[in-house]
Structure formats: C-alpha cells, structure tokens
Write a protein that holds these residues in place. Structure first.
Motif, PDB file in Angstrom:
ATOM      1  N   ASN A   4      68.865  28.528  94.359  1.00 11.15           N
ATOM      2  CA  ASN A   4      69.197  28.684  95.768  1.00 11.15           C
ATOM      3  C   ASN A   4      69.247  30.175  96.063  1.00 11.15           C
ATOM      4  OD1 ASN A   4      70.498  28.926  98.271  1.00 11.15           O
ATOM      5  ND2 ASN A   4      71.599  27.014  97.953  1.00 11.15           N
ATOM      6  N   LEU A   5      68.281  30.646  96.877  1.00 10.70           N
ATOM      7  CA  LEU A   5      68.199  32.071  97.179  1.00 10.70           C
ATOM      8  C   LEU A   5      69.204  32.497  98.244  1.00 10.70           C
ATOM      9  CD1 LEU A   5      64.309  32.422  97.199  1.00 10.70           C
ATOM     10  CD2 LEU A   5      65.875  33.089  95.378  1.00 10.70           C
ATOM     11  N   VAL A  24      68.904  30.164  80.568  1.00  3.57           N
ATOM     12  CA  VAL A  24      69.385  30.122  81.945  1.00  3.57           C
ATOM     13  C   VAL A  24      69.991  31.458  82.343  1.00  3.57           C
ATOM     14  CG1 VAL A  24      71.001  29.008  83.524  1.00  3.57           C
ATOM     15  CG2 VAL A  24      69.740  27.630  81.876  1.00  3.57           C
ATOM     16  N   GLU A  25      70.768  32.073  81.465  1.00  8.82           N
ATOM     17  CA  GLU A  25      71.400  33.353  81.775  1.00  8.82           C
ATOM     18  C   GLU A  25      70.355  34.440  82.050  1.00  8.82           C
ATOM     19  OE1 GLU A  25      74.604  33.985  82.410  1.00  8.82           O
ATOM     20  OE2 GLU A  25      74.971  31.858  82.109  1.00  8.82           O
ATOM     21  N   ILE A  31      66.278  36.935  88.525  1.00 12.98           N
ATOM     22  CA  ILE A  31      65.941  36.517  89.895  1.00 12.98           C
ATOM     23  C   ILE A  31      66.373  37.548  90.938  1.00 12.98           C
ATOM     24  CG2 ILE A  31      66.336  34.771  91.675  1.00 12.98           C
ATOM     25  CD1 ILE A  31      66.440  32.739  89.316  1.00 12.98           C
ATOM     26  N   PRO A  32      67.604  38.070  90.910  1.00 12.06           N
ATOM     27  CA  PRO A  32      67.963  39.078  91.913  1.00 12.06           C
ATOM     28  C   PRO A  32      67.074  40.318  91.850  1.00 12.06           C
ATOM     29  CG  PRO A  32      69.912  38.353  90.720  1.00 12.06           C
ATOM     30  CD  PRO A  32      68.729  37.737  90.050  1.00 12.06           C
ATOM     31  N   ALA A  49      71.843  43.439  94.607  1.00 16.33           N
ATOM     32  CA  ALA A  49      71.330  42.484  93.620  1.00 16.33           C
ATOM     33  C   ALA A  49      72.452  42.056  92.691  1.00 16.33           C
ATOM     34  CB  ALA A  49      70.191  43.100  92.828  1.00 16.33           C
ATOM     35  N   LYS A  50      73.103  40.953  93.036  1.00 15.39           N
ATOM     36  CA  LYS A  50      74.158  40.478  92.152  1.00 15.39           C
ATOM     37  C   LYS A  50      73.663  39.277  91.351  1.00 15.39           C
ATOM     38  CE  LYS A  50      76.458  37.643  95.630  1.00 15.39           C
ATOM     39  NZ  LYS A  50      77.704  37.367  96.307  1.00 15.39           N
ATOM     40  N   GLN A  51      74.288  39.086  90.239  1.00 10.40           N
ATOM     41  CA  GLN A  51      73.896  38.023  89.320  1.00 10.40           C
ATOM     42  C   GLN A  51      74.177  36.651  89.936  1.00 10.40           C
ATOM     43  OE1 GLN A  51      75.310  38.795  85.420  1.00 10.40           O
ATOM     44  NE2 GLN A  51      74.786  36.788  84.647  1.00 10.40           N
ATOM     45  N   TYR A  52      73.296  35.713  89.704  1.00 10.94           N
ATOM     46  CA  TYR A  52      73.453  34.350  90.206  1.00 10.94           C
ATOM     47  C   TYR A  52      74.474  33.596  89.358  1.00 10.94           C
ATOM     48  CZ  TYR A  52      69.542  34.468  93.489  1.00 10.94           C
ATOM     49  OH  TYR A  52      68.725  34.734  94.554  1.00 10.94           O
TER      50      TYR A  52
END
Length: 135
Positions: A4-5, A24-25, A31-32, A49-52
């Motif tokens: 989810n962006l 996954v990590e 992604i960011p 740009a924060k980590q998801y």
C-alpha cells in the motif's frame, strides 16, 4: 505481498504460514527509496522516505498441498482486492479454481488466433535509461 503506497504498509499472505522476514524486510527499506527516486524532480525534497510497516495476514488452516499454493494465493489476492472476507476461501472453492485455471490455460494454448499473435510477438525495444543509485 500487498504493498500500500498511500499508507506505507505491506500485507504479507503466506500460504505456508512462514514468515520470510529477511526477504520482506528488504522490501520495507527498498520501496520508499524507489518511490523517492521516481518522484518528480521538484518533490524529492518534500518526500520523507520512511520504512514501511509489515503485517502478516492470518491464514486459516487449509488443506493445501504443495502445488495448490498458487491457486490459494490468487484467491487471497482477489478477496483482498475486492474487499471480500477471507472466509470465502476454502479447499472446495480452491480446487475448483485450480481446474478453471488449468482449463483456461489449455483453451488459450489451443486458440489459433492467440497462437498466431504469440508467434508474431516481438518484445519492445527499451531505451537505455538513467541509472539511479539507491543508498
């Protein structure tokens, strides 16, 4: 995985019930950076740009055999996309889904028009692009 962006989250659907944290990590960090790299030039300064965050979707105990995971995954994605309850997914429905997928593939393989189109397919030429380094 469902990324989810808008709300920086990743929902992980693993039919095998495993948590592949290492893989996954990597996405939570990558992604960011990708989103920031492809942003319009004027907006790059504004984007933080924060980590998801990751959540593992609880998968019910289903009678999956090794070769059924793909069909189950498709049904989970479909329910997630349509906002349907995951309780709709059961062994009987998924067995029927596997048969439908197999039939659709068989039908496509025997479609003369599709065979002709595939025989004429040429991958598009890709223009060399600017390489973006992610730190």
């Amino acid at each position: 995985m469902c990324i989810n962006l808008v709300n920086p989250t990743i929902d992980v659907f693993d039919c095998g019930g495993r948590k592949n944290t290492r893989y996954v990590e990597a996405f939570t960090v990558l992604i960011p950076r990708i989103v920031k790299a492809v942003q319009s030039p004027g907006k790059k300064k504004d984007y933080n740009a924060k980590q998801y965050t990751v959540s593992y979707v609880l998968m019910r105990d289903l009678n999956m055999r090794g070769n059924d995971c793909g069909a189950y995954a498709l049904k989970f994605i479909e329910c997630h996309l349509l906002g349907l309850d995951f309780s709709l997914i059961n062994d009987e429905n998924t067995q029927e889904t596997r048969h439908k997928i197999a039939y659709d593939l068989w039908e496509a393989a025997n479609d003369e028009v599709l065979q002709y189109r595939m025989s004429k397919f040429k991958p598009p030429q890709r223009a060399p692009g600017k390489i973006v380094e992610l730190n």
